[in-house]
Scaffold this motif. Sequence first.
Motif, PDB file in Angstrom:
ATOM      1  N   HIS A  81       0.851  -1.191   0.000  1.00 13.25           N
ATOM      2  CA  HIS A  81       0.000   0.000   0.000  1.00 13.25           C
ATOM      3  C   HIS A  81       0.882   1.234   0.000  1.00 13.25           C
ATOM      4  CE1 HIS A  81      -4.063  -1.662   1.073  1.00 13.25           C
ATOM      5  NE2 HIS A  81      -3.292  -2.705   1.235  1.00 13.25           N
ATOM      6  N   SER A  85      -4.549   7.007  -8.274  1.00  9.72           N
ATOM      7  CA  SER A  85      -4.840   5.925  -7.332  1.00  9.72           C
ATOM      8  C   SER A  85      -5.409   4.718  -8.064  1.00  9.72           C
ATOM      9  CB  SER A  85      -5.844   6.400  -6.290  1.00  9.72           C
ATOM     10  OG  SER A  85      -7.099   6.575  -6.909  1.00  9.72           O
ATOM     11  N   GLU A 122      -3.575   4.595  -2.687  1.00  8.34           N
ATOM     12  CA  GLU A 122      -4.804   5.191  -2.169  1.00  8.34           C
ATOM     13  C   GLU A 122      -4.472   6.561  -1.580  1.00  8.34           C
ATOM     14  OE1 GLU A 122      -6.190   2.282   0.574  1.00  8.34           O
ATOM     15  OE2 GLU A 122      -4.231   2.001   1.454  1.00  8.34           O
ATOM     16  N   ASP A 123      -5.514   7.360  -1.406  1.00 14.78           N
ATOM     17  CA  ASP A 123      -5.251   8.698  -0.887  1.00 14.78           C
ATOM     18  C   ASP A 123      -4.739   8.582   0.542  1.00 14.78           C
ATOM     19  OD1 ASP A 123      -7.567   9.008   1.048  1.00 14.78           O
ATOM     20  OD2 ASP A 123      -8.568   8.429  -0.828  1.00 14.78           O
ATOM     21  N   SER A 135      -6.977   7.344   3.645  1.00 10.06           N
ATOM     22  CA  SER A 135      -7.330   5.929   3.751  1.00 10.06           C
ATOM     23  C   SER A 135      -6.058   5.081   3.919  1.00 10.06           C
ATOM     24  CB  SER A 135      -8.138   5.476   2.542  1.00 10.06           C
ATOM     25  OG  SER A 135      -7.430   5.705   1.371  1.00 10.06           O
ATOM     26  N   TYR A 136      -4.925   5.586   3.395  1.00  6.45           N
ATOM     27  CA  TYR A 136      -3.664   4.873   3.610  1.00  6.45           C
ATOM     28  C   TYR A 136      -3.328   4.839   5.096  1.00  6.45           C
ATOM     29  CZ  TYR A 136       1.388   4.305   3.904  1.00  6.45           C
ATOM     30  OH  TYR A 136       2.630   3.907   4.265  1.00  6.45           O
ATOM     31  N   ARG A 173      -5.378   5.189   7.564  1.00  9.93           N
ATOM     32  CA  ARG A 173      -6.365   4.352   8.235  1.00  9.93           C
ATOM     33  C   ARG A 173      -5.952   2.882   8.141  1.00  9.93           C
ATOM     34  NH1 ARG A 173     -10.352   7.341   6.232  1.00  9.93           N
ATOM     35  NH2 ARG A 173     -10.717   5.950   4.479  1.00  9.93           N
ATOM     36  N   TRP A 174      -5.570   2.495   6.925  1.00  2.95           N
ATOM     37  CA  TRP A 174      -5.174   1.094   6.716  1.00  2.95           C
ATOM     38  C   TRP A 174      -3.960   0.741   7.570  1.00  2.95           C
ATOM     39  CZ3 TRP A 174      -0.617  -0.986   4.793  1.00  2.95           C
ATOM     40  CH2 TRP A 174      -0.652  -2.356   4.510  1.00  2.95           C
TER      41      TRP A 174
END
Lengths: 372, 626
Positions: free
Chosen positions: A223, A269, A306-307, A310-311, A313-314
């Motif tokens: 990611h 993305s 990903e933006d 959300s990165y 968050r992951w």
Amino acid sequence: MSYLIAIIAVIFLALTVLVVSRLQKVMKGVNAVSADGETRPEGNKWNAAMFLIFMVLGLIGFVWSYLHTEADFLPIASSVHGRRTDDLFWFSMAVLTIPFIIVNILLFYFSWRYQYKAGKKATYYPENHRLELIWTVIPAIVMALLVFTGWRAWSDIMSEAPKDAEVFEIMGKQFGWYVRYPGVDNNKLGNYNYKLIDAQNEMGIDLSDENSFDDFISTGELHIPLNKPVLLKIRARDVLHSVFIPHMRVKMDAVPGMPTKFWFVADKSTAEMKAELNNPDFDYEIACTEICGTGHFSMRLRLIVEDEASYRRWMAEQKTFLETYPDYLAKVPDNLKAKAMKYAPAEAPAVANPDSTTAQAGGGMGTSASFR
Amino acid sequence: MSTLSTGTDVVVYEEEHVHHDDPNFWRKYIFSEDHKVIAKQYLITGIFWAMLGIAMSVVFRIQLGFPDADISWLKPVLGQWISETGKLDPNFYLALVTMHGTIMVFFVLTAGLSGTFSNFLIPLQIGARDMASGFLNMLSYWFFFTASVVMFASLFLQTGPAAGGWVVYPPLSALPQAHLGSELGMSLWLISMALFIVSQLLGGINYITTVINLRTRGMTFNKLPLTIWAFLITAVLGLISFPVLLSAALLLIFDRNFGTSFYLSEIYIAGEALPNVGGSPILFQHLFWFLGHPEVYIVLLPALGITSEIIATNSRKPIFGYRAMIASLLGIAFLAFIVWAHHMFVTGMNPFLGSVFMFLTLIIAVPSAVKAFNYITTLWKGNIVFTPAMLFSIGLVSFFVSGGLTGIILGNSALDIQLHDTYFVVAHFHIVMGAASAFGFFAGVYHWFPKMFGRMMNNTLGQIHFWMTFIGVYLVFFPLHYIGIAGFPRRYYQFTTYDFTSSYTDLNMFVTVAAILTFFAQFIFIYNFFSSIFTGKRSPQNPWRSNTLEWTTPIKPGHGNWPGEIPAVYRWSYDYSKPGAAEDFIPQNVPYSQTLESNLPHENEEIKMEAEIEAQNFNDQFDQPH
């Protein structure tokens, strides 16, 4: 495409027929000696004509095949430098297509135009210094231009990564990749040592380094955040591999004993690409491009762009290595134990011996690789 | 193979030199020291390897073009390497790729091309009785033969031959536990290559010595045919670069067998951490490509030399820019040594080094462009005779240009990031080095066959062979550029693992079909070659009306090449269609005093040198006491 195959089958069939018919002529012993005893060259006419035919069909084939296959060339690059090298590539290709076409046309045209004619004498023309100077200097100038543009792009791409780059470590092995993230708290990867590698600690993370406490590992995917410099630290643990991310125009060898790196900015993305290609199954992929053994062709790793939100968050959802394999707390030096506990699961392990059941239950990271 | 076939060719020796006893069969055909016999031994061994090498490529092309095909029908040949379900074993796929590369580059295009034509043409075109050392020359062939036997034997191993790519990069090639092909097959590969290098060095020393010392009277360097210039420069390249490969191979042998760490460091494999530290896999790549890049020119330059000669002869024109041709040969040869790291842009080498090597690499385009333009100007206003040799030479120029241009893309380090190790590279080097050199080889065989065997090859079959091969090569390798631009990596057993390689299945199919047809077209050549040895039309004295010295020997030259004195040389070899001359060619051994009607002003002044040239005769080996 099958009709294309049919076309070349026809060409070769025609040539075979030609062989047979010509052969019969030869068998009959047709002797091509003219009255004055000078041997008339056999088959000169049709060979000269063939050059013209080849030239015309070749040009048509070139243009047609280009238009036909162009759709499947890689989609627009998804990284900043990638678009630059793409432009440079197509610019260079355009420049080089000019001599490609001119020189081949001259070659075939001259072959046809100056074919043997009885009684003709060739022009004795051994040299012309001015002409030679011209075609030494012109390529030299064009080369200088290409070298200059290429060199500037190369220096920029290979420059030091910006200080704020997100750092990732990617390690090749037979036959797959391990990715290590620097963790949620600091953007620093801990040390590693190949001698520390074992069945769980596949990347040889050195737990005597406090930077490694919040690191975590993944094997199925990488990611990365969108629009942010990303620095890949690349290594291999057994033989040579090479990290190839086709859409990002990234390639760098993974060498055992010699860490390499490559930095880039992805600016499209995965979701955007899915929409653009109208393909919900689209994924960026990482492949190996340095022969590494039987499974060389199947070292696929998904790349997820990903933006940043959300990165993050992951990232926050991931379990640190210590959390997955709490037994490795035993390897942490005593003075750092307190620090390390922060990244370990709430209930500290009772046994210092890592056994497989804990690994399975705690992780599910799939570090037991599917490849041998 | 070679011994069988060379044993059948009939060479009738002239018997002027009574002190040279007619040698027995073994000394005459097998362990011969005669450069012409050795050349034929190289030629026939080379043809054998070429057919084997191309056949291998057909097998892996079938895998790439038709991955789902049932190839159980190959089981009688490949045995265990075809699975129960009729699939090619992935390990053997890599072995085939590796062997194809090794065989074609070293055994066919180095030994087959240089070995054949350097041996055959150097003494004949410079006017020498034989090579400087016939014995070393014989050793050179037999070292090559031994290398061939070892390599051939490795094909039959249970674990298969070497399979790490023809570049055999360690650690893959150094660790038997890493790869099936790194077991005994790799050891045999290294032994075979070591023997091969010895053979090349023995041959190269001989070529250089012969060209420098044994030129006939009047054959100054500025009168040498371009073939000889090319062979000379090639031999120098080989002599400097092959020892480096030998050292690379020796260090690899040490790493494999004696526990050293030249190329190994920090490796964890098969569940254990190896003790080796401090070595560098990159060191091997530097050493390998220090040979590997000059090797490209070792393969290509003889082909360019052969082509220069054939294009001039068959255009009935002097080669355009003789001096520029030599200068560009020298320029390419010099640059060949300082561009090797362009094969290594993305190995993690210092980026500054990448910039330097990009700059040096792109300079090569300049002398190469000069050569291409000079060939084309030679055709201009010629009177072209399309012998098969001439057709193949024109084909070579086309390949040299088409394939060379994509080299400018790959030599650009910024562009190489994406294209490195993709099919773009495969397309590039197969056209510019593989096909171009192979065409030089064919051109040479068609052109000098009459001198080798005293008979002519069938002209029409040769022309048809050319067209099928020429069209075929373009159909095979042109589409590979597209596949490369799309990013398809080399040496992939199949393309189904990735989404980005899911396209172009039809294009791969097309390439495979074209490759198979092109392969079958080569049997026209094989038939033509072997049948013409026995039943070809008898060759006239000078079938191509050529100027060079080999056509002044008897139709089948015997031991010592010329029955009487070696002819003296008075002029360059490119006096074709000279204004004023009766014929459209004036051989090198015709003095200016006999061609007053066509002499240029400065040539009339050379007439007074003739007596002096006449008087020298220190290079005739038959006149030396021995």
